[in-house]
Design an enzyme around this catalytic site. Structure first.
Site, PDB file in Angstrom:
ATOM      1  N   LYS A   1       0.924  -1.064   0.375  1.00 59.07           N
ATOM      2  CA  LYS A   1       0.003   0.110  -0.087  1.00 59.07           C
ATOM      3  C   LYS A   1       1.188   1.130   0.162  1.00 59.07           C
ATOM      4  O   LYS A   1       1.825   1.101   0.392  1.00 59.07           O
ATOM      5  CB  LYS A   1      -0.631   0.111   0.989  1.00 59.07           C
ATOM      6  CG  LYS A   1       0.171  -0.139   2.499  1.00 59.07           C
ATOM      7  CD  LYS A   1       0.083   1.752   2.865  1.00 59.07           C
ATOM      8  CE  LYS A   1       0.810   1.520   4.209  1.00 59.07           C
ATOM      9  NZ  LYS A   1       0.877   3.191   5.013  1.00 59.07           N
TER      10      LYS A   1
ATOM     11  N   HIS B   1      -0.416  -4.809   5.789  1.00 66.10           N
ATOM     12  CA  HIS B   1       0.375  -5.699   6.865  1.00 66.10           C
ATOM     13  C   HIS B   1      -0.627  -6.352   8.194  1.00 66.10           C
ATOM     14  O   HIS B   1       0.006  -6.128   8.611  1.00 66.10           O
ATOM     15  CB  HIS B   1       1.929  -4.757   6.708  1.00 66.10           C
ATOM     16  CG  HIS B   1       2.090  -3.887   7.526  1.00 66.10           C
ATOM     17  ND1 HIS B   1       2.286  -2.681   6.708  1.00 66.10           N
ATOM     18  CD2 HIS B   1       2.486  -3.488   8.782  1.00 66.10           C
ATOM     19  CE1 HIS B   1       2.004  -1.952   7.302  1.00 66.10           C
ATOM     20  NE2 HIS B   1       2.024  -2.398   8.834  1.00 66.10           N
TER      21      HIS B   1
ATOM     22  N   LYS C   1      -1.156  -9.037  11.289  1.00 64.08           N
ATOM     23  CA  LYS C   1      -1.469  -8.857  12.657  1.00 64.08           C
ATOM     24  C   LYS C   1      -1.330  -9.368  13.662  1.00 64.08           C
ATOM     25  O   LYS C   1      -3.623  -9.621  13.150  1.00 64.08           O
ATOM     26  CB  LYS C   1      -1.554  -7.575  13.367  1.00 64.08           C
ATOM     27  CG  LYS C   1      -0.253  -6.909  13.113  1.00 64.08           C
ATOM     28  CD  LYS C   1      -0.422  -4.997  13.143  1.00 64.08           C
ATOM     29  CE  LYS C   1       1.209  -3.948  12.872  1.00 64.08           C
ATOM     30  NZ  LYS C   1       2.500  -4.122  13.041  1.00 64.08           N
TER      31      LYS C   1
ATOM     32  N   GLU D   1       2.063   7.426  17.142  1.00 60.87           N
ATOM     33  CA  GLU D   1       3.112   7.034  16.892  1.00 60.87           C
ATOM     34  C   GLU D   1       4.100   7.842  17.212  1.00 60.87           C
ATOM     35  O   GLU D   1       4.255   9.479  17.548  1.00 60.87           O
ATOM     36  CB  GLU D   1       4.007   6.003  15.774  1.00 60.87           C
ATOM     37  CG  GLU D   1       3.869   7.337  14.598  1.00 60.87           C
ATOM     38  CD  GLU D   1       4.022   6.393  13.564  1.00 60.87           C
ATOM     39  OE1 GLU D   1       5.948   5.802  13.361  1.00 60.87           O
ATOM     40  OE2 GLU D   1       3.350   6.167  12.673  1.00 60.87           O
TER      41      GLU D   1
ATOM     42  N   ASP E   1      -1.275   6.790   3.839  1.00 62.25           N
ATOM     43  CA  ASP E   1      -0.507   6.401   4.640  1.00 62.25           C
ATOM     44  C   ASP E   1      -1.500   5.576   5.649  1.00 62.25           C
ATOM     45  O   ASP E   1      -1.040   4.590   5.946  1.00 62.25           O
ATOM     46  CB  ASP E   1       0.577   7.323   5.397  1.00 62.25           C
ATOM     47  CG  ASP E   1       1.998   6.722   5.897  1.00 62.25           C
ATOM     48  OD1 ASP E   1       1.952   5.653   4.935  1.00 62.25           O
ATOM     49  OD2 ASP E   1       1.772   6.707   7.081  1.00 62.25           O
TER      50      ASP E   1
ATOM     51  N   HIS F   1      -5.110   1.043   6.754  1.00 59.72           N
ATOM     52  CA  HIS F   1      -5.502  -0.063   8.171  1.00 59.72           C
ATOM     53  C   HIS F   1      -6.788   0.804   8.848  1.00 59.72           C
ATOM     54  O   HIS F   1      -7.486  -0.385   9.403  1.00 59.72           O
ATOM     55  CB  HIS F   1      -3.811   0.275   9.201  1.00 59.72           C
ATOM     56  CG  HIS F   1      -2.429   0.523   8.528  1.00 59.72           C
ATOM     57  ND1 HIS F   1      -2.433  -0.884   7.838  1.00 59.72           N
ATOM     58  CD2 HIS F   1      -1.085   1.016   8.193  1.00 59.72           C
ATOM     59  CE1 HIS F   1      -1.016  -0.511   6.559  1.00 59.72           C
ATOM     60  NE2 HIS F   1      -0.268   0.487   7.143  1.00 59.72           N
TER      61      HIS F   1
ATOM     62  N   LYS G   1       1.750  10.878  13.375  1.00 61.20           N
ATOM     63  CA  LYS G   1       2.932  11.718  14.219  1.00 61.20           C
ATOM     64  C   LYS G   1       3.665  12.582  15.888  1.00 61.20           C
ATOM     65  O   LYS G   1       3.495  13.286  15.759  1.00 61.20           O
ATOM     66  CB  LYS G   1       3.518  11.384  12.638  1.00 61.20           C
ATOM     67  CG  LYS G   1       4.108  10.549  11.887  1.00 61.20           C
ATOM     68  CD  LYS G   1       5.047  10.694  10.770  1.00 61.20           C
ATOM     69  CE  LYS G   1       4.180   9.236   9.846  1.00 61.20           C
ATOM     70  NZ  LYS G   1       5.598   7.864  10.209  1.00 61.20           N
TER      71      LYS G   1
END
Length: 456
Positions: free
Chosen positions: A139, A169, A173, A207, A226, A231, A314
Protein backbone atom coordinates in the site's frame (compact mmCIF):
# COMPACT_ATOMS: atom_id res chain seq x y z
CA UNK A 1 19.53 -27.41 -2.34
CA UNK A 2 17.90 -30.76 -1.69
CA UNK A 3 14.38 -29.83 -2.76
CA UNK A 4 12.80 -27.38 -5.15
CA UNK A 5 11.39 -24.08 -3.99
CA UNK A 6 9.73 -20.88 -5.19
CA UNK A 7 11.31 -17.65 -6.39
CA UNK A 8 10.69 -14.41 -4.49
CA UNK A 9 11.45 -11.07 -6.17
CA UNK A 10 11.58 -7.99 -3.92
CA UNK A 11 11.52 -4.69 -5.83
CA UNK A 12 12.64 -1.68 -3.80
CA UNK A 13 14.96 -3.98 -1.87
CA UNK A 14 17.19 -1.19 -0.53
CA UNK A 15 14.26 0.72 1.00
CA UNK A 16 13.12 0.73 4.62
CA UNK A 17 10.20 -1.64 4.05
CA UNK A 18 12.41 -4.35 2.61
CA UNK A 19 15.35 -3.97 4.99
CA UNK A 20 13.36 -3.44 8.20
CA UNK A 21 10.22 -5.50 7.63
CA UNK A 22 10.37 -8.00 4.77
CA UNK A 23 13.90 -9.36 5.30
CA UNK A 24 13.43 -9.68 9.10
CA UNK A 25 10.20 -11.56 8.41
CA UNK A 26 12.03 -13.91 6.06
CA UNK A 27 14.71 -14.40 8.70
CA UNK A 28 12.04 -15.36 11.22
CA UNK A 29 10.43 -17.68 8.68
CA UNK A 30 13.83 -19.24 7.94
CA UNK A 31 13.54 -21.22 11.17
CA UNK A 32 10.42 -22.90 9.76
CA UNK A 33 11.95 -24.25 6.53
CA UNK A 34 11.82 -21.23 4.20
CA UNK A 35 10.22 -22.36 0.90
CA UNK A 36 12.14 -19.99 -1.43
CA UNK A 37 14.97 -21.44 -3.50
CA UNK A 38 16.14 -17.91 -4.32
CA UNK A 39 15.24 -14.44 -3.07
CA UNK A 40 16.03 -11.86 -5.71
CA UNK A 41 16.49 -8.45 -4.07
CA UNK A 42 16.16 -5.80 -6.74
CA UNK A 43 17.20 -2.18 -6.41
CA UNK A 44 18.76 0.73 -8.26
CA UNK A 45 21.92 0.99 -6.18
CA UNK A 46 25.23 -0.29 -7.56
CA UNK A 47 25.78 -3.19 -5.18
CA UNK A 48 26.75 -6.81 -5.34
CA UNK A 49 25.06 -9.45 -3.17
CA UNK A 50 27.62 -9.20 -0.39
CA UNK A 51 27.34 -5.41 -0.32
CA UNK A 52 23.56 -5.65 -0.25
CA UNK A 53 23.61 -8.00 2.73
CA UNK A 54 25.88 -5.56 4.57
CA UNK A 55 23.43 -2.74 3.78
CA UNK A 56 20.50 -4.77 5.13
CA UNK A 57 22.33 -5.55 8.36
CA UNK A 58 23.39 -1.93 8.84
CA UNK A 59 19.92 -0.46 8.19
CA UNK A 60 18.02 -3.15 10.06
CA UNK A 61 20.40 -3.55 12.99
CA UNK A 62 20.50 -7.37 12.83
CA UNK A 63 22.62 -10.16 11.34
CA UNK A 64 21.27 -12.23 8.49
CA UNK A 65 21.29 -15.95 9.20
CA UNK A 66 23.57 -18.00 6.99
CA UNK A 67 20.74 -20.07 5.43
CA UNK A 68 18.90 -16.87 4.45
CA UNK A 69 22.07 -15.17 3.21
CA UNK A 70 22.80 -18.07 0.83
CA UNK A 71 19.37 -17.65 -0.78
CA UNK A 72 19.72 -13.90 -1.43
CA UNK A 73 20.83 -12.59 -4.78
CA UNK A 74 21.04 -8.85 -5.54
CA UNK A 75 20.22 -7.52 -9.02
CA UNK A 76 20.67 -3.88 -10.00
CA UNK A 77 17.81 -2.67 -12.16
CA UNK A 78 16.27 0.60 -13.30
CA UNK A 79 12.52 0.05 -13.29
CA UNK A 80 12.06 0.97 -16.99
CA UNK A 81 15.16 -0.75 -18.41
CA UNK A 82 14.05 -3.77 -20.51
CA UNK A 83 17.61 -5.13 -20.82
CA UNK A 84 17.98 -5.34 -17.03
CA UNK A 85 14.82 -7.48 -16.88
CA UNK A 86 16.19 -9.72 -19.63
CA UNK A 87 19.39 -10.15 -17.60
CA UNK A 88 17.32 -11.02 -14.53
CA UNK A 89 15.37 -13.59 -16.57
CA UNK A 90 18.62 -15.17 -17.75
CA UNK A 91 19.92 -15.36 -14.19
CA UNK A 92 16.66 -17.00 -13.07
CA UNK A 93 16.87 -19.56 -15.88
CA UNK A 94 20.09 -20.89 -14.37
CA UNK A 95 18.42 -21.74 -11.04
CA UNK A 96 18.45 -25.55 -10.72
CA UNK A 97 15.99 -25.98 -7.88
CA UNK A 98 12.86 -23.97 -8.64
CA UNK A 99 9.30 -25.29 -8.80
CA UNK A 100 7.58 -22.71 -11.02
CA UNK A 101 6.07 -20.54 -8.27
CA UNK A 102 7.01 -16.85 -8.46
CA UNK A 103 6.07 -14.05 -6.09
CA UNK A 104 6.84 -10.49 -7.19
CA UNK A 105 6.74 -8.15 -4.19
CA UNK A 106 6.59 -4.50 -5.32
CA UNK A 107 7.70 -2.47 -2.27
CA UNK A 108 7.89 0.69 -4.41
CA UNK A 109 5.95 3.87 -5.10
CA UNK A 110 2.53 3.38 -6.76
CA UNK A 111 3.65 5.15 -9.93
CA UNK A 112 6.15 2.33 -10.54
CA UNK A 113 3.60 -0.50 -10.28
CA UNK A 114 2.55 -0.60 -13.92
CA UNK A 115 6.07 0.01 -15.27
CA UNK A 116 7.50 -2.95 -13.35
CA UNK A 117 4.58 -5.25 -14.15
CA UNK A 118 4.84 -4.34 -17.84
CA UNK A 119 8.58 -5.04 -18.01
CA UNK A 120 8.19 -8.32 -16.10
CA UNK A 121 5.52 -9.40 -18.57
CA UNK A 122 7.56 -8.38 -21.62
CA UNK A 123 10.61 -10.26 -20.34
CA UNK A 124 8.59 -13.42 -19.74
CA UNK A 125 9.30 -13.36 -16.03
CA UNK A 126 5.62 -12.89 -15.24
CA UNK A 127 3.03 -14.72 -17.32
CA UNK A 128 -0.60 -13.58 -17.41
CA UNK A 129 -2.99 -16.33 -16.42
CA UNK A 130 -0.32 -18.49 -14.78
CA UNK A 131 -1.70 -19.12 -11.30
CA UNK A 132 1.84 -19.76 -10.01
CA UNK A 133 2.85 -16.17 -10.85
CA UNK A 134 1.59 -13.56 -8.38
CA UNK A 135 2.03 -9.80 -8.04
CA UNK A 136 2.11 -8.37 -4.49
CA UNK A 137 1.56 -4.62 -4.17
CA UNK A 138 2.41 -2.75 -1.00
CA UNK A 139 0.00 0.00 0.00
CA UNK A 140 -1.00 2.58 -0.96
CA UNK A 141 -2.46 1.22 -4.19
CA UNK A 142 -2.50 4.57 -5.97
CA UNK A 143 -2.58 8.06 -4.52
CA UNK A 144 -6.31 8.66 -5.00
CA UNK A 145 -9.38 6.81 -6.22
CA UNK A 146 -8.70 8.03 -9.77
CA UNK A 147 -5.07 6.87 -9.82
CA UNK A 148 -6.07 3.51 -8.27
CA UNK A 149 -8.57 2.98 -11.09
CA UNK A 150 -5.93 3.88 -13.68
CA UNK A 151 -3.41 1.45 -12.19
CA UNK A 152 -6.02 -1.32 -12.02
CA UNK A 153 -7.12 -0.83 -15.63
CA UNK A 154 -3.56 -1.07 -16.92
CA UNK A 155 -2.68 -4.04 -14.70
CA UNK A 156 -5.68 -5.98 -15.98
CA UNK A 157 -4.12 -5.93 -19.46
CA UNK A 158 -1.12 -7.77 -17.99
CA UNK A 159 -2.54 -9.99 -15.25
CA UNK A 160 -5.72 -11.65 -14.00
CA UNK A 161 -7.26 -10.32 -10.79
CA UNK A 162 -6.57 -13.72 -9.21
CA UNK A 163 -2.85 -13.02 -9.63
CA UNK A 164 -2.97 -9.65 -7.83
CA UNK A 165 -2.44 -9.40 -4.05
CA UNK A 166 -2.84 -5.96 -2.45
CA UNK A 167 -1.07 -5.91 0.89
CA UNK A 168 -2.23 -4.19 4.04
CA UNK A 169 0.26 -5.54 6.57
CA UNK A 170 -2.03 -4.64 9.50
CA UNK A 171 -4.29 -7.49 8.38
CA UNK A 172 -1.43 -9.88 9.08
CA UNK A 173 -1.01 -8.74 12.68
CA UNK A 174 -1.98 -11.29 15.32
CA UNK A 175 -4.53 -9.16 17.19
CA UNK A 176 -6.16 -7.79 14.04
CA UNK A 177 -6.74 -11.38 12.89
CA UNK A 178 -7.99 -12.11 16.41
CA UNK A 179 -10.80 -9.55 16.09
CA UNK A 180 -13.08 -12.03 14.33
CA UNK A 181 -12.37 -14.74 16.90
CA UNK A 182 -13.15 -12.38 19.78
CA UNK A 183 -16.34 -11.20 18.08
CA UNK A 184 -17.85 -14.43 16.89
CA UNK A 185 -16.47 -17.12 19.22
CA UNK A 186 -17.69 -15.49 22.44
CA UNK A 187 -21.41 -15.20 23.15
CA UNK A 188 -20.75 -12.55 25.83
CA UNK A 189 -19.51 -10.24 23.06
CA UNK A 190 -21.31 -11.46 19.93
CA UNK A 191 -24.77 -10.79 21.34
CA UNK A 192 -23.90 -7.26 22.49
CA UNK A 193 -21.81 -6.31 19.43
CA UNK A 194 -24.18 -3.64 18.14
CA UNK A 195 -25.12 0.00 18.48
CA UNK A 196 -27.75 -0.58 21.12
CA UNK A 197 -24.99 -1.66 23.50
CA UNK A 198 -21.90 0.12 22.14
CA UNK A 199 -21.74 3.92 22.18
CA UNK A 200 -18.36 4.57 20.56
CA UNK A 201 -15.63 2.60 18.81
CA UNK A 202 -12.23 4.31 18.82
CA UNK A 203 -9.59 2.95 16.46
CA UNK A 204 -6.22 4.56 17.16
CA UNK A 205 -2.74 4.16 15.76
CA UNK A 206 -0.35 6.83 16.99
CA UNK A 207 3.43 6.92 17.14
CA UNK A 208 6.28 8.95 18.58
CA UNK A 209 8.34 8.98 15.38
CA UNK A 210 8.06 11.67 12.73
CA UNK A 211 8.27 11.41 8.95
CA UNK A 212 12.10 11.49 8.99
CA UNK A 213 13.60 9.02 6.48
CA UNK A 214 10.20 8.51 4.85
CA UNK A 215 9.71 12.27 4.34
CA UNK A 216 9.74 12.20 0.52
CA UNK A 217 7.00 9.57 0.43
CA UNK A 218 5.10 10.88 3.42
CA UNK A 219 4.84 14.48 2.19
CA UNK A 220 3.08 13.20 -0.94
CA UNK A 221 0.83 10.79 0.92
CA UNK A 222 -0.03 12.34 4.30
CA UNK A 223 -1.70 10.58 7.20
CA UNK A 224 -5.01 10.01 5.36
CA UNK A 225 -3.44 8.02 2.52
CA UNK A 226 -0.76 6.41 4.68
CA UNK A 227 -2.98 5.19 7.52
CA UNK A 228 -6.68 6.01 7.27
CA UNK A 229 -7.39 4.83 3.72
CA UNK A 230 -5.82 1.46 4.39
CA UNK A 231 -5.11 0.29 7.95
CA UNK A 232 -7.76 2.11 9.96
CA UNK A 233 -10.65 1.53 7.56
CA UNK A 234 -9.77 -2.16 7.34
CA UNK A 235 -9.88 -2.34 11.14
CA UNK A 236 -13.25 -0.56 11.14
CA UNK A 237 -14.61 -3.02 8.59
CA UNK A 238 -13.59 -6.02 10.71
CA UNK A 239 -15.23 -4.49 13.79
CA UNK A 240 -18.46 -3.38 12.11
CA UNK A 241 -19.19 -6.00 9.46
CA UNK A 242 -22.03 -8.49 9.82
CA UNK A 243 -21.28 -12.17 10.39
CA UNK A 244 -20.11 -13.88 7.17
CA UNK A 245 -21.49 -17.23 6.06
CA UNK A 246 -18.04 -18.67 6.71
CA UNK A 247 -14.55 -17.29 7.26
CA UNK A 248 -13.07 -17.97 3.84
CA UNK A 249 -11.73 -15.09 1.74
CA UNK A 250 -14.75 -14.13 -0.38
CA UNK A 251 -17.50 -14.20 2.31
CA UNK A 252 -15.34 -12.05 4.62
CA UNK A 253 -14.47 -9.64 1.80
CA UNK A 254 -18.14 -9.27 0.79
CA UNK A 255 -19.11 -8.41 4.37
CA UNK A 256 -16.34 -5.83 4.60
CA UNK A 257 -17.40 -4.20 1.33
CA UNK A 258 -21.04 -4.18 2.45
CA UNK A 259 -20.23 -2.31 5.65
CA UNK A 260 -17.81 0.14 4.02
CA UNK A 261 -20.56 1.17 1.59
CA UNK A 262 -22.55 2.33 4.64
CA UNK A 263 -19.77 4.43 6.22
CA UNK A 264 -20.20 8.21 6.22
CA UNK A 265 -19.02 11.23 8.17
CA UNK A 266 -20.67 12.07 11.50
CA UNK A 267 -22.45 15.34 10.67
CA UNK A 268 -21.81 17.02 14.03
CA UNK A 269 -18.07 16.22 14.28
CA UNK A 270 -16.02 17.44 11.31
CA UNK A 271 -12.60 15.83 10.77
CA UNK A 272 -9.46 17.38 12.26
CA UNK A 273 -6.15 17.50 10.40
CA UNK A 274 -2.94 18.42 12.22
CA UNK A 275 0.76 18.80 11.52
CA UNK A 276 3.44 18.57 14.19
CA UNK A 277 5.61 21.62 14.73
CA UNK A 278 8.96 21.20 13.02
CA UNK A 279 7.69 18.93 10.26
CA UNK A 280 9.99 18.95 7.24
CA UNK A 281 13.32 20.66 6.58
CA UNK A 282 13.85 24.17 7.95
CA UNK A 283 12.14 26.73 5.75
CA UNK A 284 10.03 24.06 4.01
CA UNK A 285 6.34 24.92 3.74
CA UNK A 286 3.84 22.06 3.50
CA UNK A 287 0.15 21.51 4.18
CA UNK A 288 0.55 17.73 4.51
CA UNK A 289 -1.29 16.36 7.53
CA UNK A 290 0.57 14.23 10.09
CA UNK A 291 -2.50 13.81 12.33
CA UNK A 292 -6.07 12.84 11.47
CA UNK A 293 -9.12 12.41 13.64
CA UNK A 294 -12.38 11.52 11.90
CA UNK A 295 -15.75 10.63 13.42
CA UNK A 296 -17.80 8.28 11.25
CA UNK A 297 -21.24 6.68 11.30
CA UNK A 298 -22.22 3.27 9.96
CA UNK A 299 -25.71 3.52 8.50
CA UNK A 300 -27.02 0.01 9.17
CA UNK A 301 -29.54 -1.41 11.60
CA UNK A 302 -26.71 -3.00 13.58
CA UNK A 303 -25.08 0.33 14.50
CA UNK A 304 -27.75 2.94 15.39
CA UNK A 305 -26.16 6.05 16.92
CA UNK A 306 -22.71 4.49 17.35
CA UNK A 307 -19.81 6.82 16.56
CA UNK A 308 -16.65 5.31 15.07
CA UNK A 309 -13.59 7.50 15.68
CA UNK A 310 -10.44 6.96 13.62
CA UNK A 311 -7.28 8.59 15.00
CA UNK A 312 -3.69 8.48 13.78
CA UNK A 313 -0.71 10.77 14.18
CA UNK A 314 3.05 11.14 14.17
CA UNK A 315 5.20 12.73 16.90
CA UNK A 316 2.59 11.91 19.50
CA UNK A 317 3.14 11.26 23.21
CA UNK A 318 3.26 7.47 22.84
CA UNK A 319 3.31 4.66 20.30
CA UNK A 320 0.07 2.71 20.56
CA UNK A 321 -2.40 0.87 18.31
CA UNK A 322 -5.73 -0.33 19.69
CA UNK A 323 -9.45 -0.80 19.11
CA UNK A 324 -11.48 0.53 22.06
CA UNK A 325 -15.20 -0.25 22.35
CA UNK A 326 -16.99 1.88 24.92
CA UNK A 327 -20.39 0.52 25.94
CA UNK A 328 -23.36 2.65 26.84
CA UNK A 329 -23.60 3.49 30.58
CA UNK A 330 -25.81 1.36 32.77
CA UNK A 331 -27.44 1.75 36.19
CA UNK A 332 -28.50 -0.58 38.96
CA UNK A 333 -31.84 0.00 40.69
CA UNK A 334 -31.47 -1.02 44.32
CA UNK A 335 -34.98 -0.11 45.39
CA UNK A 336 -37.75 2.31 44.52
CA UNK A 337 -35.79 5.37 45.63
CA UNK A 338 -32.10 4.54 45.05
CA UNK A 339 -30.28 4.03 41.79
CA UNK A 340 -26.55 3.32 41.55
CA UNK A 341 -24.88 4.54 38.36
CA UNK A 342 -22.37 2.17 36.84
CA UNK A 343 -19.41 3.30 34.76
CA UNK A 344 -19.41 2.36 31.09
CA UNK A 345 -17.87 -1.00 30.23
CA UNK A 346 -14.90 -0.99 27.86
CA UNK A 347 -13.40 -3.67 25.68
CA UNK A 348 -9.91 -2.86 24.37
CA UNK A 349 -8.22 -4.97 21.71
CA UNK A 350 -4.55 -4.07 22.13
CA UNK A 351 -2.42 -4.35 19.00
CA UNK A 352 0.76 -2.49 20.07
CA UNK A 353 2.92 -2.43 22.16
CA UNK A 354 1.15 -5.18 24.08
CA UNK A 355 -0.98 -7.65 22.14
CA UNK A 356 -4.00 -8.70 24.11
CA UNK A 357 -7.47 -7.85 25.40
CA UNK A 358 -8.57 -5.66 28.29
CA UNK A 359 -12.15 -5.73 29.58
CA UNK A 360 -13.39 -3.17 32.08
CA UNK A 361 -16.54 -4.15 33.99
CA UNK A 362 -18.26 -3.21 37.23
CA UNK A 363 -18.13 -5.01 40.54
CA UNK A 364 -19.39 -4.31 44.04
CA UNK A 365 -16.99 -2.67 46.44
CA UNK A 366 -16.26 -5.07 49.35
CA UNK A 367 -18.51 -4.28 52.30
CA UNK A 368 -22.17 -4.12 53.29
CA UNK A 369 -23.36 -1.60 50.72
CA UNK A 370 -23.79 -1.68 46.94
CA UNK A 371 -21.20 0.86 45.88
CA UNK A 372 -19.78 -0.07 42.47
CA UNK A 373 -16.26 0.19 41.11
CA UNK A 374 -14.73 -0.59 37.70
CA UNK A 375 -12.35 -3.56 37.63
CA UNK A 376 -10.12 -4.93 34.88
CA UNK A 377 -9.74 -8.36 33.33
CA UNK A 378 -6.65 -8.54 31.11
CA UNK A 379 -5.43 -11.18 28.67
CA UNK A 380 -1.88 -10.89 27.29
CA UNK A 381 -1.70 -12.60 23.91
CA UNK A 382 1.96 -11.80 23.24
CA UNK A 383 2.99 -13.23 26.64
CA UNK A 384 2.12 -16.71 25.37
CA UNK A 385 4.81 -16.69 22.67
CA UNK A 386 8.42 -17.49 23.46
CA UNK A 387 10.79 -15.18 21.58
CA UNK A 388 9.47 -12.79 18.93
CA UNK A 389 5.81 -12.67 17.95
CA UNK A 390 5.14 -13.90 14.40
CA UNK A 391 5.82 -11.13 11.89
CA UNK A 392 2.77 -9.94 9.92
CA UNK A 393 4.72 -10.28 6.67
CA UNK A 394 5.43 -13.95 7.37
CA UNK A 395 1.70 -14.66 7.47
CA UNK A 396 1.05 -12.55 4.35
CA UNK A 397 3.84 -14.15 2.32
CA UNK A 398 2.73 -17.63 3.38
CA UNK A 399 -0.85 -16.86 2.32
CA UNK A 400 0.25 -15.37 -1.01
CA UNK A 401 2.36 -18.44 -1.72
CA UNK A 402 -0.62 -20.66 -0.86
CA UNK A 403 -3.05 -18.57 -2.94
CA UNK A 404 -5.12 -17.57 0.12
CA UNK A 405 -6.45 -14.01 -0.39
CA UNK A 406 -8.37 -13.68 2.90
CA UNK A 407 -5.98 -11.04 4.28
CA UNK A 408 -5.58 -9.11 1.02
CA UNK A 409 -7.77 -6.26 -0.19
CA UNK A 410 -9.90 -6.76 -3.28
CA UNK A 411 -10.20 -3.90 -5.76
CA UNK A 412 -13.88 -3.21 -5.04
CA UNK A 413 -13.00 -2.98 -1.35
CA UNK A 414 -10.15 -0.61 -2.13
CA UNK A 415 -12.36 1.75 -4.14
CA UNK A 416 -14.82 2.13 -1.26
CA UNK A 417 -11.94 2.90 1.11
CA UNK A 418 -10.70 5.60 -1.28
CA UNK A 419 -14.20 7.10 -1.41
CA UNK A 420 -14.32 7.39 2.40
CA UNK A 421 -10.77 8.79 2.55
CA UNK A 422 -11.61 11.42 -0.08
CA UNK A 423 -14.72 12.47 1.88
CA UNK A 424 -12.67 12.87 5.06
CA UNK A 425 -10.09 14.93 3.19
CA UNK A 426 -12.71 17.13 1.53
CA UNK A 427 -14.62 17.81 4.78
CA UNK A 428 -11.39 18.64 6.61
CA UNK A 429 -10.30 21.07 3.91
CA UNK A 430 -13.67 22.83 3.99
CA UNK A 431 -13.40 23.22 7.74
CA UNK A 432 -9.77 24.39 7.48
CA UNK A 433 -10.67 26.98 4.86
CA UNK A 434 -13.49 28.29 7.06
CA UNK A 435 -11.10 28.61 10.01
CA UNK A 436 -8.31 30.06 7.92
CA UNK A 437 -5.88 27.36 9.07
CA UNK A 438 -5.31 23.84 7.82
CA UNK A 439 -3.77 21.76 9.14
CA UNK A 440 -3.72 22.63 12.87
CA UNK A 441 -0.16 22.91 14.22
CA UNK A 442 0.48 20.80 17.32
CA UNK A 443 3.47 20.32 19.57
CA UNK A 444 5.40 17.03 19.44
CA UNK A 445 4.39 14.83 22.37
CA UNK A 446 0.68 15.73 22.23
CA UNK A 447 -1.84 12.96 22.84
CA UNK A 448 -4.73 14.48 20.87
CA UNK A 449 -5.26 17.49 18.64
CA UNK A 450 -8.38 19.64 18.80
CA UNK A 451 -9.98 21.39 15.88
CA UNK A 452 -9.33 24.73 17.55
CA UNK A 453 -5.57 24.31 17.48
CA UNK A 454 -5.05 23.08 21.00
CA UNK A 455 -3.32 19.84 21.86
CA UNK A 456 -3.77 17.56 24.83
Amino acid sequence: MDKKGALLFIFGATGDLATRKILPALQQWDGEDLPFARIWCIGRRSLDTRGYCRLVEKKGGYHLSEPLRTRIGYHRLEFDDPWAYADLRDRCDTEPAVDGRRLFFLAVKPEAFVTIATRLHQAGLFVSGDSNHRLLFEKPFGESRTSAEEIQARLMTLADEEQVYRIDHYLGKEMIRNVLAIRFANRIFSESWNGRAIETVEISSIETAGAEERFEYYDRAGAINDMVQSHLLQMLALVAMAAPDNFEAEPVRRRKIDILHHVGLAPDRPPVLGQYRGYGPEGFASTTETYVEAALRVDTGQWPDTVFVLRTGKKMGEKRTEIRLRYRPNSMCLNCSEVVTAEANELVIEVYPREGVLFRFNSKVPGYGYALEPVLARYCHSCRVEGDMPEAYVKLLKDALAGDKTLFAGFAELLVQWRIADRIRGAARIRGAARGQSPVIYEPGAMTVSGEGGAG
